[in-house]
Design a protein around this motif. Sequence first.
Motif, PDB file in Angstrom:
ATOM      1  N   LYS A  73       0.822  -1.207   0.000  1.00 45.32           N
ATOM      2  CA  LYS A  73       0.000   0.000   0.000  1.00 45.32           C
ATOM      3  C   LYS A  73       0.858   1.261   0.000  1.00 45.32           C
ATOM      4  O   LYS A  73       0.507   2.256  -0.632  1.00 45.32           O
ATOM      5  CB  LYS A  73      -0.957  -0.005   1.186  1.00 45.32           C
ATOM      6  N   ALA A  74       1.984   1.239   0.694  1.00 45.29           N
ATOM      7  CA  ALA A  74       2.882   2.399   0.718  1.00 45.29           C
ATOM      8  C   ALA A  74       3.452   2.670  -0.669  1.00 45.29           C
ATOM      9  O   ALA A  74       3.505   3.819  -1.122  1.00 45.29           O
ATOM     10  CB  ALA A  74       4.000   2.180   1.733  1.00 45.29           C
ATOM     11  N   VAL A  75       3.881   1.623  -1.357  1.00 42.27           N
ATOM     12  CA  VAL A  75       4.418   1.778  -2.712  1.00 42.27           C
ATOM     13  C   VAL A  75       3.307   2.238  -3.659  1.00 42.27           C
ATOM     14  O   VAL A  75       3.495   3.126  -4.491  1.00 42.27           O
ATOM     15  CB  VAL A  75       5.068   0.460  -3.198  1.00 42.27           C
ATOM     16  N   SER A  76       2.133   1.650  -3.519  1.00 44.63           N
ATOM     17  CA  SER A  76       0.993   1.984  -4.363  1.00 44.63           C
ATOM     18  C   SER A  76       0.578   3.445  -4.197  1.00 44.63           C
ATOM     19  O   SER A  76       0.170   4.098  -5.158  1.00 44.63           O
ATOM     20  CB  SER A  76      -0.174   1.051  -4.039  1.00 44.63           C
ATOM     21  N   ALA A  77       0.664   3.965  -2.989  1.00 44.80           N
ATOM     22  CA  ALA A  77       0.288   5.365  -2.733  1.00 44.80           C
ATOM     23  C   ALA A  77       1.164   6.312  -3.543  1.00 44.80           C
ATOM     24  O   ALA A  77       0.671   7.309  -4.090  1.00 44.80           O
ATOM     25  CB  ALA A  77       0.386   5.676  -1.249  1.00 44.80           C
ATOM     26  N   LEU A  78       2.449   6.014  -3.642  1.00 42.78           N
ATOM     27  CA  LEU A  78       3.339   6.843  -4.456  1.00 42.78           C
ATOM     28  C   LEU A  78       2.897   6.798  -5.910  1.00 42.78           C
ATOM     29  O   LEU A  78       2.803   7.832  -6.575  1.00 42.78           O
ATOM     30  CB  LEU A  78       4.791   6.385  -4.323  1.00 42.78           C
ATOM     31  N   CYS A  79       2.592   5.617  -6.395  1.00 40.46           N
ATOM     32  CA  CYS A  79       2.154   5.472  -7.787  1.00 40.46           C
ATOM     33  C   CYS A  79       0.902   6.290  -8.053  1.00 40.46           C
ATOM     34  O   CYS A  79       0.804   6.985  -9.064  1.00 40.46           O
ATOM     35  CB  CYS A  79       1.904   4.005  -8.112  1.00 40.46           C
ATOM     36  N   LYS A  80      -0.064   6.209  -7.163  1.00 41.45           N
ATOM     37  CA  LYS A  80      -1.325   6.943  -7.351  1.00 41.45           C
ATOM     38  C   LYS A  80      -1.096   8.442  -7.453  1.00 41.45           C
ATOM     39  O   LYS A  80      -1.853   9.136  -8.121  1.00 41.45           O
ATOM     40  CB  LYS A  80      -2.289   6.615  -6.219  1.00 41.45           C
ATOM     41  N   SER A  81      -0.047   8.938  -6.809  1.00 38.11           N
ATOM     42  CA  SER A  81       0.219  10.377  -6.821  1.00 38.11           C
ATOM     43  C   SER A  81       0.873  10.851  -8.117  1.00 38.11           C
ATOM     44  O   SER A  81       0.908  12.054  -8.379  1.00 38.11           O
ATOM     45  CB  SER A  81       1.093  10.758  -5.620  1.00 38.11           C
ATOM     46  N   ILE A  82       1.384   9.919  -8.935  1.00 39.25           N
ATOM     47  CA  ILE A  82       2.111  10.325 -10.147  1.00 39.25           C
ATOM     48  C   ILE A  82       1.538   9.756 -11.442  1.00 39.25           C
ATOM     49  O   ILE A  82       1.968  10.132 -12.527  1.00 39.25           O
ATOM     50  CB  ILE A  82       3.609   9.952 -10.056  1.00 39.25           C
TER      51      ILE A  82
END
Length: 93
Positions: A73-82
Motif C-alpha cells: 500500500k505504501a508503494v501503491s500510494a506513491l504510484c497513485k500520486s504520479i
Amino acid sequence: MIRHIVMWKFRPGTEAEQAEFLKGLRSLQGVIPQLLRSEAAVNVGAGNYDAVLVSEFESLEALEQYKNDPRHKAVSALCKSIREDRVAVDYEF
C-alpha cells in the motif's frame, strides 16, 4: 496460479518519483510472502504505457493479501500520486 499484470502512464515531470516507485515495487520481492515472482520494467518504446509489473501468486486470495499488505500500500500510494492511467489483467496459468 495467478499472473497479475499492471501497466501505468505517468505524468510528465515525475521521472524521479517513477524511479522511486519502481525501486519500491522491486523491493517487495522476497519480503511479502504471497508474492512468488515479480518483474517491474520501464518501456523502452515510444507512445505506449511507461512501465509494467508482471507478478505471480498462488491464488486470487494471495493476490488480495499482497494488495492489502501495508508495504504494498505504501508503494501503491506513491504510484497513485504520479500516474495518469493504469490498466491491469489477472489470469490463471
